[in-house]
Design a protein around this motif. Structure first.
Motif, short mmCIF file in Angstrom:
data_model
loop_
_atom_site.label_atom_id
_atom_site.label_comp_id
_atom_site.label_asym_id
_atom_site.label_seq_id
_atom_site.Cartn_x
_atom_site.Cartn_y
_atom_site.Cartn_z
N HIS A 15 97.80 87.88 -2.42
CA HIS A 15 97.28 89.24 -2.26
C HIS A 15 97.16 89.69 -0.82
O HIS A 15 96.88 88.90 0.06
N ILE A 17 94.94 91.73 1.80
CA ILE A 17 93.55 92.14 1.96
C ILE A 17 93.61 93.41 2.81
O ILE A 17 93.96 93.36 3.98
N GLN A 21 89.06 96.62 2.67
CA GLN A 21 88.34 95.40 2.26
C GLN A 21 87.95 94.53 3.45
O GLN A 21 87.00 93.75 3.36
N TRP A 25 85.03 91.27 4.40
CA TRP A 25 85.45 89.90 4.75
C TRP A 25 84.89 89.52 6.11
O TRP A 25 84.36 88.43 6.30
N LYS A 122 91.66 86.63 -12.52
CA LYS A 122 90.52 86.99 -11.67
C LYS A 122 89.89 85.71 -11.09
O LYS A 122 89.56 84.79 -11.83
N TYR A 125 93.99 82.46 -7.62
CA TYR A 125 95.18 83.03 -6.99
C TYR A 125 96.10 81.92 -6.50
O TYR A 125 95.73 80.75 -6.52
N PHE A 128 94.91 81.60 -1.56
CA PHE A 128 93.50 81.97 -1.51
C PHE A 128 92.90 81.37 -0.25
O PHE A 128 93.52 80.51 0.39
N TYR A 129 91.70 81.81 0.10
CA TYR A 129 91.10 81.37 1.36
C TYR A 129 89.92 80.45 1.08
O TYR A 129 89.15 80.68 0.17
N GLU A 313 87.44 84.17 -2.03
CA GLU A 313 87.61 85.32 -2.94
C GLU A 313 86.44 85.39 -3.92
O GLU A 313 85.92 86.47 -4.22
N ARG A 314 86.04 84.23 -4.41
CA ARG A 314 84.93 84.22 -5.38
C ARG A 314 83.62 84.58 -4.68
O ARG A 314 82.78 85.29 -5.23
#
Ligand code: ATP
Ligand code: MG
Length: 428
Positions: A15, A17, A21, A25, A122, A125, A128-129, A313-314
């Motif tokens: 994705h 960002i 957004q 972050w 959801k 991914y 992801f980070y 992300e979560r």
């Protein structure tokens, strides 16, 4: 393949960002850095690609990650490389390679993208980070407590403490797990018909992993399985008790979850997860544990290690459930310039303002336009004040300043006074 001129989309599960957004972050990242600083942790920056062998040897051949989630490819020399699916292996590899573990202790963190070929959904991914925290050289349960306290403080600072719950377990030592493993295999064999395909395979290769199943049809079976806690030896038991006593003394609630085994092979003794019920099925925000044994497995001498990884992300999804996220403004002041002279003067003045007020966020209207259209853009921006320069202002050697958010008389100020005004109203 896309036809020429047809738009090319991003890879599934990876994705962007977007600018709207990133302030959230950045806010979360700032709080994270502050909290890590509170505990004296140092940053380490690591490559995104490592030799495939590193992950196979550390994470374990029969784990979800190595079996089906890695992005592995041959580079031009024919070496097998992998996009990192997690950071623990690379961090330890770096510390061993640079001799950082000889008689020293370390408290480290890293931040960045991880890659796993999972089914995107959801909270799950393919890129992801993670924030990773790793500590080395400390055997006692005090460091176990510290990293849990650090994460706890982070939830407090972000205002999401009430949304997460701490789960704890102890995996004991390799020898203790071996005894338990036999009991577990016996139990699962007695209920063989209830095992799904993955679990049948794991029964031979890694039966503890069956406890980690996400298959709802097997929940009842794993809930009634024998518990590892009952097979712990004196030292493992004491280690766990010291940890829980520390948490008790600080009033940090936890649940002991005997089925918490973690999805990777390298853990022993303490394991923990911070979970939430507010994000649907992807509820683990942060997970970690002790992995002393991995150091020797990667060619080091006997040593100690414990750490955790936090899914950004979560975490962001949880923070976004809050009413108010205190994000930083992207623009404080918007400069409107109408007329050729004003454009020239404004450009120079904007640079002078930035010289004097290095923290101020000043956006210059570029591309011309009427007062009306420039005011519209100023309004749409985040700015609180507009600085206005038209031909009249240029002639008088002044600028006008207008509050864009509160009804107030527009005022005319000299350049010097305008800088003082912005300094006292916009820079904190
Ligand atoms: P899960 O059981 O959800 O697959 P995991 O045990 O594979 O998680 P870890 O390897 O422990 O996860 O990673 C630590 C954290 O990183 C997870 O708790 C989660 O918050 C986050 N994470 C892991 N995989 C993903 C992913 N594919 N997408 C987004 N976040 C992830
Ligand atoms: Mg996983």
């Amino acid at each position: 393949m896309a036809k020429p001129n047809q738009a090319i989309a991003a890879i599934r599960g990876m994705h962007d960002i977007l600018p709207e957004q990133t302030p959230r972050w950045q806010y979360v990242e700032t709080v994270i850095r502050e909290v890590l600083g509170n505990y004296g942790y140092q940053e380490i920056r690591l490559p995104i690609v490592e030799k495939t062998e590193l992950f196979k040897r550390s994470i374990g051949e029969v784990t979800d990650i190595v079996e089906k989630e890695m992005y592995t490819f041959d580079d031009r020399n024919g070496d097998s490389l992998t996009l990192r699916p997690e950071g623990t292996a690379g961090c330890l590899r770096a510390c061993l390679e640079h001799g950082l573990l000889h008689g020293q202790t370390h408290r480290l963190w890293y931040y960045g993208a991880m890659f796993r070929h999972e089914r995107p959904q959801k909270g799950r991914y393919r890129q992801f980070y993670q924030l990773g925290v790793e500590t080395y050289g400390m055997a006692g349960a005090d460091i176990d407590a510290e990293i849990i306290l650090l994460s706890h403080r982070l939830w407090q600072r972000l205002g999401i403490r009430a949304k997460v719950e701490l789960q704890l377990n102890s995996l004991g030592t390799v020898a203790e797990r071996a005894v338990y493993r036999e009991k577990l295999v016996e139990y699962f064999k007695a209920h063989f018909e209830q095992l799904d395909e993955d679990s049948v395979r794991r029964l031979e290769t890694n039966p503890l992993r069956i406890l980690d199943t996400k298959n709802p049809a097997m929940q009842n079976l794993v809930e009634n399985a024998p518990e590892l806690m009952a097979y712990l030896g004196e030292e493992s038991r004491e280690h766990f008790q010291t940890l829980t006593a520390s948490l008790d003394s600080l009033g940090i609630a936890y649940q002991i979850n005997p089925r918490l085994v973690r999805g990777l092979d390298y853990y022993g003794k303490t394991v923990f997860e911070w979970v939430t019920t507010e994000l649907g099925s992807q509820g683990t925000i942060c997970a970690g544990g002790r992995y002393d044994g991995l150091i020797e497995q990667l060619g080091g001498k006997e040593n100690y290690a414990i750490g955790f990884a936090l899914g950004m992300e979560r975490l962001l999804a949880l923070v976004e459930l809050l009413e108010d996220v205190p994000v930083a403004r992207t623009v404080d002041v918007y400069m409107i310039r109408v007329g050729a002279e004003a454009e020239k003067q404004g450009l120079i003045f904007a640079e002078q303002i930035r010289d004097k007020l290095p923290k101020l966020k000043l956006q210059l209207n570029c591309g011309g336009g009427s007062f009306k259209s420039q005011f519209k853009k100023a309004d749409k921006s985040d700015a609180v004040f507009a600085i206005i320069l038209g031909d009249d202002e240029v002639k008088r050697g002044e600028v006008a300043i207008k509050n864009l958010r509160v009804e107030q008389e527009q005022q005319s100020l000299s350049y010097t006074d305008a800088i003082s005004f912005l300094s006292s109203h916009c820079v904190n």
